[in-house]
Scaffold this motif. Structure first.
Motif, PDB file in Angstrom:
ATOM      1  N   HIS A  51       0.806  -1.218   0.000  1.00  0.00           N
ATOM      2  CA  HIS A  51       0.000   0.000   0.000  1.00  0.00           C
ATOM      3  C   HIS A  51       0.844   1.275   0.000  1.00  0.00           C
ATOM      4  N   LEU A 132      -5.859   5.553   0.673  1.00  0.00           N
ATOM      5  CA  LEU A 132      -6.172   4.127   0.594  1.00  0.00           C
ATOM      6  C   LEU A 132      -7.680   3.927   0.594  1.00  0.00           C
ATOM      7  N   GLU A 136      -9.096  -1.184   3.337  1.00  0.00           N
ATOM      8  CA  GLU A 136      -7.672  -1.539   3.350  1.00  0.00           C
ATOM      9  C   GLU A 136      -6.953  -0.759   4.448  1.00  0.00           C
TER      10      GLU A 136
END
Length: 159
Positions: A51, A132, A136
């Motif tokens: 991420h 994000l 998540e």
């Protein structure tokens, strides 16, 4: 019969590798994550790398800490020469950032999606650029909080 001895030899080699890893760890590597915490920490590093919530290397980590970013600092315990990372725990303590040592710089690099061995990484709670997906971000924060709590518990038991 032959496969049993091969399995035993493979197990023996694995134990020998593990022993060599532990012998290479620097004496200042405290708090050192146990097997279970190490696995969870590397899993968190892997998820953060996916991420883009990860700073890799001493230079980037120090820069981020000085800029006031918060997160979890993961430092490899088998760095040679150790002088390369001796200032990182002090910076983390001053900035009230939890830190933990893991036994291997190679494992840390694999978790951080890098081919080169990595001395230390800083797991951030949110990406430096962009956003994000909320679910998540929640997963990452839950993992982060769990590992950070375990690390602070481990650190408090040492001192």
């Amino acid at each position: 019969m032959g496969s049993d001895s091969e399995a035993e030899k493979a197990q023996q080699k694995e134990k020998e590798k593990e022993r060599k890893k532990l012998l290479a760890i620097a004496p200042i590597a405290k708090p050192l994550a146990g097997k279970k915490l190490c696995k969870r920490t590397l899993k968190l590093v892997r998820r953060a790398a996916e991420h883009k919530c990860l700073k890799r290397g001493v230079k980037e980590v120090v820069k981020s800490i000085r800029r006031g970013h918060k997160g979890l600092c993961v430092i490899a315990g088998n760095i040679s020469p150790i002088d390369v990372i001796t200032h990182v725990p002090i910076l983390c303590e001053e900035a009230e950032i939890p830190y933990v040592y893991v036994p291997s710089k190679e494992d840390l690099a694999n978790a951080g999606a890098t081919k080169r061995p990595t001395c230390c990484v800083l797991v951030l709670t949110k990406p430096t650029k962009g956003e994000l997906v909320p679910e998540e971000e929640d997963k990452l924060k839950v993992d982060y909080k769990q590992v950070a709590a375990d690390v602070s518990e481990l650190a408090s038991s040492l001192f």
